[in-house]
Design an enzyme around this catalytic site. Structure first.
Site, PDB file in Angstrom:
ATOM      1  CE  LYS A 192      -1.933   3.009   2.143  1.00 38.80           C
ATOM      2  NZ  LYS A 192      -1.361   4.386   1.776  1.00 38.80           N
ATOM      3  CB  SER A 245       4.391   9.970  11.340  1.00 36.02           C
ATOM      4  OG  SER A 245       3.273   9.231  11.060  1.00 36.02           O
ATOM      5  CD  GLU A 267      12.094  -0.138  10.574  1.00 35.77           C
ATOM      6  OE1 GLU A 267      12.921   0.620  11.044  1.00 35.77           O
ATOM      7  OE2 GLU A 267      12.594  -1.441  10.666  1.00 35.77           O
ATOM      8  CB  CYS A 301      12.960   7.839   8.526  1.00 39.71           C
ATOM      9  SG  CYS A 301      14.040   6.696   7.835  1.00 39.71           S
ATOM     10  CD  GLU A 398       9.919  12.625  11.858  1.00 40.36           C
ATOM     11  OE1 GLU A 398       8.716  12.421  11.787  1.00 40.36           O
ATOM     12  OE2 GLU A 398      10.770  11.918  11.337  1.00 40.36           O
TER      13      GLU A 398
END
Ligand code: NAD
Length: 494
Positions: A192, A245, A267, A301, A398
């Site tokens: 996806k 996220s 992750e 990331c 972040e």
């Protein structure tokens, strides 16, 4: 000057994009379309159908059927198919790179040399594992009253149908990590992609069929978060491998556990730290900061966002960094000489604008940038911020953008404390010429990956994943095998 699009790319964009199920492109069952927008121009470049509930059922059923066949393929056959797919990624590099740049705004050189070329490199690494996955033999110590003996062994069995959920920042490479981990272990997979960047994986699915992958082993289902959630909740799904996220990752983990104790690898993001010891000279530090914080506009990331520099050097280093950033060529990502392009979507650009406003409201000093660039595209200035304290928003939230926030430290103990002062722990880096000092600091830093005198670069042989709130599980190395297989123990009396 921008490069010309290949005719194959122009033809691909014109297509009526939908899903990829049972080995072929299929029209989505819902009337809803995702608009794919080029972040450099703000123009719609393609429309992609969004999966309906019936499509989700069909994709998982196809993956279940694909699993029955693919899991029985000889390991060497699985490896050979992945190797062939790697060759096809390479021979179609320019087409895939152009599509990737159009959908994500990534500089064309990064699309060619990182997204597509590295995806092929990772695929080959995974392919090599196909013939090396095994269990162990064990001798149990059970009592033997009549001369009976015991032996035991373990089998690593593929987990089944894997749902791979992919973010928008490296939509080609991360999709490849997920499908390669699944396919090499004998699982089937439903990818996806992000609703912002669904195009390259639809083309790669076609190449996978050309590489000899049986129908159903790889499926692609497009849509937004709800489609991802429905895939995880599907009773025939065995595992989810999610990259994205932290808030979405938490929701994904909860959905998976509540579904059927569906296995989950997460992750997630973070707020990665880079610490510079006073022995590093200014130029080396600045090169390091650009590598750590500004590659792909910081939309990585593992990128560093919190930079700790000794008080004696903070002025010299930030000043030189600002000079270097002001020289970057900001241009269209299709311009081969561009050094800095747009961020990937309007929502992300707006979020960065809000973070700049927060920095100003909290009286941080904006040393460079700090503005969105006007125009139809999603451009943001590369930004350098000096924080007042470790609690400032720019030191804790972040940004996932081209923003480096600095704080001065006075002692090594304080540096370690500041670097660890985060609920996240994906990556970190230490910069020093004194490797003895680095070796003593390494065990004290809380991160899944710690770099010394480098940052951001990943290698398929080196496990990658987060600690604390940055995730669960590891990709790459041999570590991924544990997450994609179940361990079966067999005991025999004879
Ligand atoms: P995101 O979490 O918004 O979305 C990621 C994917 O999850 C998308 O495909 C989205 O459609 C899907 N999704 C959204 N809600 C869902 C739900 N409830 N159930 C299932 N799927 C759902 O992330 P993003 O904005 O696409 O990517 C940026 C984030 O990803 C950053 O935080 C970054 O740090 C992180 N990231 C982490 C890694 C890593 O390896 N640790 C790598 C790349 C990006």
């Amino acid at each position: 000057m921008s490069i010309s699009l290949l005719p194959a790319v122009q033809a691909f964009l014109q297509r009526d994009h939908g899903l990829f199920i049972d080995g072929r492109a299929q029209v989505a069952g819902s009337d809803r379309k995702l608009e794919v927008i080029d972040p450099a121009s703000g123009e719609v470049i393609a429309r992609v159908g969004e999966a309906s509930p019936a499509d989700i059922d069909a994709a998982v059923a196809s993956a279940r059927k694909g699993f029955a066949q693919w899991s029985q393929a000889a390991p060497a056959v699985r490896g050979a198919v992945l190797l062939k797919l790697a060759d096809l990624l390479e021979s179609n590099n320019e087409e895939l790179a152009q599509i990737e740049t159009l959908q994500s705004g990534k500089l064309i050189q990064i699309s060619r040399h990182f997204e597509v070329a590295q995806a092929a490199h990772f695929l080959r690494y995974y392919a090599g594992w196909a013939t090396k996955i095994g269990g162990e033999t064990i001798t149990p110590s059970l009592p033997s009253f009549n001369g009976e003996k015991y032996t035991a062994f373990t089998l690593r069995e593929p987990i089944g149908v894997v749902v791979g959920i992919v973010p928008w920042n490296f939509s080609t490479m991360i999709a490849i990590w997920k499908l390669a981990s699944a396919l090499v272990t004998g699982c089937s997979v439903v990818i996806k992609p992000s609703e912002f960047t669904p195009l390259t994986i639809l083309r790669i699915a076609e190449l996978a069929v050309e590489a000899g992958l049986p129908a159903g082993a790889l499926n692609v289902v497009t849509g937004a978060g709800g489609v991802g959630k429905a895939l995880i909740e599907h009773p025939q799904t065995d595992k989810v491998s999610f990259t994205g996220s932290v808030p979405t990752g938490l929701a994904v983990g909860q959905t998976a556990m509540a579904a059927n104790l569906t296995r989950a690898t997460l992750e997630l993001g973070g707020k990665n730290a880079a610490g510079f010891l006073p022995d590093v000279d200014v130029e080396k530090a600045v090169n390091g900061i650009i590598e750590a914080g500004f590659l792909h506009s910081g939309q990585i990331c593992a990128a560093a966002e919190r930079f700790y520099v000794h008080r004696s050097q903070i002025h010299a280093i930030t000043q030189r960094l600002c000079e270097r950033l002001s020289q970057l060529k900001i241009s269209s990502p299709l311009d081969e000489s561009a050094e800095f392009g747009p961020v990937t979507n309007k929502q992300h650009q707006a979020k960065l604008g809000q973070l700049f406003a927060k920095a100003r409201a909290e009286n941080c000093t904006i040393l460079h940038g700090g503005q969105l660039i006007d125009g139809p595209g999603c451009y943001v200035e590369p930004t350098v911020i000096l924080a007042n304290s470790a609690r400032d928003s720019l030191m804790t939230e972040e940004t996932f953008g081209p923003v480096a926030t600095f704080l001065a430290y006075d002692s090594e103990e304080e540096l370690v404390e500041l670097m660890n002062d985060s609920p996240y722990g994906l990556s970190a880096s230490l910069w020093t010429n004194d490797l003895g000092k680095a070796m003593r600091l390494i065990p004290q830093i809380q991160a899944g990956t710690l770099w010394v005198n480098m940052h951001t670069l990943l290698d398929p042989a080196v496990p990658f994943g987060g600690i604390k709130a940055s995730g669960v599980g590891r990709e790459f190395g041999g570590a991924f095998i544990e997450d994609y297989t179940e361990l079966k123990s067999v005991m025999i009396r004879y």
